[in-house]
Scaffold this active site. Structure first.
Site, PDB file in Angstrom:
ATOM      1  N   HIS A 182       0.153  42.448  13.665  1.00 58.29           N
ATOM      2  CA  HIS A 182       1.460  41.952  13.204  1.00 58.29           C
ATOM      3  C   HIS A 182       2.326  41.564  14.399  1.00 58.29           C
ATOM      4  CE1 HIS A 182       0.649  42.993   8.966  1.00 58.29           C
ATOM      5  NE2 HIS A 182      -0.236  43.765   9.567  1.00 58.29           N
ATOM      6  N   ASN A 190     -10.257  35.501  29.038  1.00 58.41           N
ATOM      7  CA  ASN A 190      -9.498  36.753  28.984  1.00 58.41           C
ATOM      8  C   ASN A 190      -9.979  37.584  27.810  1.00 58.41           C
ATOM      9  OD1 ASN A 190      -7.387  35.951  30.993  1.00 58.41           O
ATOM     10  ND2 ASN A 190      -6.976  34.402  29.436  1.00 58.41           N
ATOM     11  N   HIS A 232      -1.719  45.172   3.654  1.00 59.44           N
ATOM     12  CA  HIS A 232      -0.770  45.674   4.656  1.00 59.44           C
ATOM     13  C   HIS A 232       0.119  46.764   4.056  1.00 59.44           C
ATOM     14  CE1 HIS A 232       2.045  45.887   7.886  1.00 59.44           C
ATOM     15  NE2 HIS A 232       2.966  45.109   7.361  1.00 59.44           N
ATOM     16  N   ASP A 267       0.791  38.426   6.835  1.00 59.12           N
ATOM     17  CA  ASP A 267       0.675  39.754   6.209  1.00 59.12           C
ATOM     18  C   ASP A 267      -0.252  39.636   5.005  1.00 59.12           C
ATOM     19  OD1 ASP A 267       2.665  40.751   7.938  1.00 59.12           O
ATOM     20  OD2 ASP A 267       4.250  40.632   6.427  1.00 59.12           O
ATOM     21  N   HIS A 303       2.754  35.543  12.427  1.00 58.51           N
ATOM     22  CA  HIS A 303       1.580  36.226  11.853  1.00 58.51           C
ATOM     23  C   HIS A 303       1.607  36.253  10.336  1.00 58.51           C
ATOM     24  CE1 HIS A 303       4.263  39.801  11.909  1.00 58.51           C
ATOM     25  NE2 HIS A 303       3.569  40.160  10.848  1.00 58.51           N
ATOM     26  N   HIS A 322       8.107  43.661   0.999  1.00 56.81           N
ATOM     27  CA  HIS A 322       6.715  44.064   1.244  1.00 56.81           C
ATOM     28  C   HIS A 322       6.133  44.777   0.015  1.00 56.81           C
ATOM     29  CE1 HIS A 322       7.582  43.267   5.503  1.00 56.81           C
ATOM     30  NE2 HIS A 322       6.296  43.407   5.763  1.00 56.81           N
TER      31      HIS A 322
HETATM   32 MN    MN Z   1       3.639  41.824   9.379  1.00 56.55          MN
END
Ligand code: MN
Length: 264
Positions: free
Chosen positions: A75, A68, A85, A81, A79, A214
């Site tokens: 994200h 495929n 990011h 980071d 996952h 973050h």
């Molecule tokens: Mn993320």
């Protein structure tokens, strides 16, 4: 020579695996068309989620092989980071530049299921970290600090996982400004991981400035892991976590296989 090669910690590790003294626990959701992804309001761009497109399956396009091609956001699902990011980490590492030794580290698992049961918007408080340290000692160097919220009980059903309330807004738990500040300034962690769709709680969009975990983690060159499962199979301390994001040149993150080695 052979004796030297066959002695030592790797042999001991392999022996412990073979004898079941160490178990390997999957902390990874499967990727599929329904995998939950964060949904940002207009005018922001959104992650496309995951789509699998057939190239061939033992047919005229490939008689002996199946493969495929994929459409997938960096994200999506379980996952990683990378620091770049976030705008605060824009001059720091992209996902391909993360040194391999910084993908592997002890897992410090903080259990806040009760708090999250009472409040789906729960943000990790400093006192929870302090209580964990009182019980287990200082968070080790180069740890992954994981929030055990029980959120993975929502499976990977997007409606339950994103938990949009009667107010039309999502509600899920996450790390807080104070937890991020403590873990980056007072401790030396690799990063933080969570069972929910992002390391910040859903309410972090309204925080000023937004998404404090973050902002602080990636500004400090630290990493994030999301949509983790099976955290109930990890001890509070004593598991070794391995994160394996794709080595996307210049990428901001990647779907990842995340594993833990756990005393059996
Ligand atoms: Mn993320």
């Amino acid at each position: 020579k052979r004796c030297i090669i066959n002695s030592g910690v790797i042999t001991e590790l392999m022996d412990a695996l073979r004898r079941g003294k160490i178990r390997i626990v999957y902390l990874t959701q499967p990727l599929h068309e329904g995998t939950p992804v964060i949904r940002l309001p207009e005018p922001f761009a959104n992650d496309p989620g995951f789509k699998k497109q057939l190239l061939s399956r033992y047919d005229e396009k490939g008689p002996a092989w199946y493969w495929n091609w994929l459409i997938v956001g960096e994200h999506t699902g379980t996952h990683f980071d990378a620091p770049c990011h976030w705008v605060t980490g824009k001059d720091k590492a992209s996902v391909d530049a993360v040194p391999p030794e910084r993908l592997v580290g002890p897992a410090a698992v903080i259990d806040v299921r009760e708090q999250v049961n009472n409040d789906p918007d729960y943000l990790l408080r400093l006192e929870e970290i302090q209580a964990w340290e009182k019980a287990h000692g200082q968070i080790p160097e180069n740890s992954w600090v994981l929030m055990r919220t029980g959120w993975s009980q929502h499976g990977d059903d997007a409606e339950r996982f994103l938990n949009v309330g009667a107010d039309g807004r999502p509600h899920w738990p996450g790390f807080s400004e104070e937890s991020a500040a403590f873990l980056t300034q007072q401790r030396s962690v690799l990063g933080v991981g969570t069972e929910a769709v992002g390391t910040d709680g859903a309410s972090a969009a309204d925080h000023v400035p937004p998404f404090p975990n973050h902002r602080i983690m990636h500004g400090a060159g630290k990493y994030g892991l999301t949509s983790l499962i099976n955290l109930d199979q990890l001890p509070p301390l004593g598991a070794l976590l391995i994160a394996a994001p794709l080595k996307i040149r210049g990428g901001s993150g990647s779907p990842s296989r995340v594993l833990a080695l756990v005393p059996g």
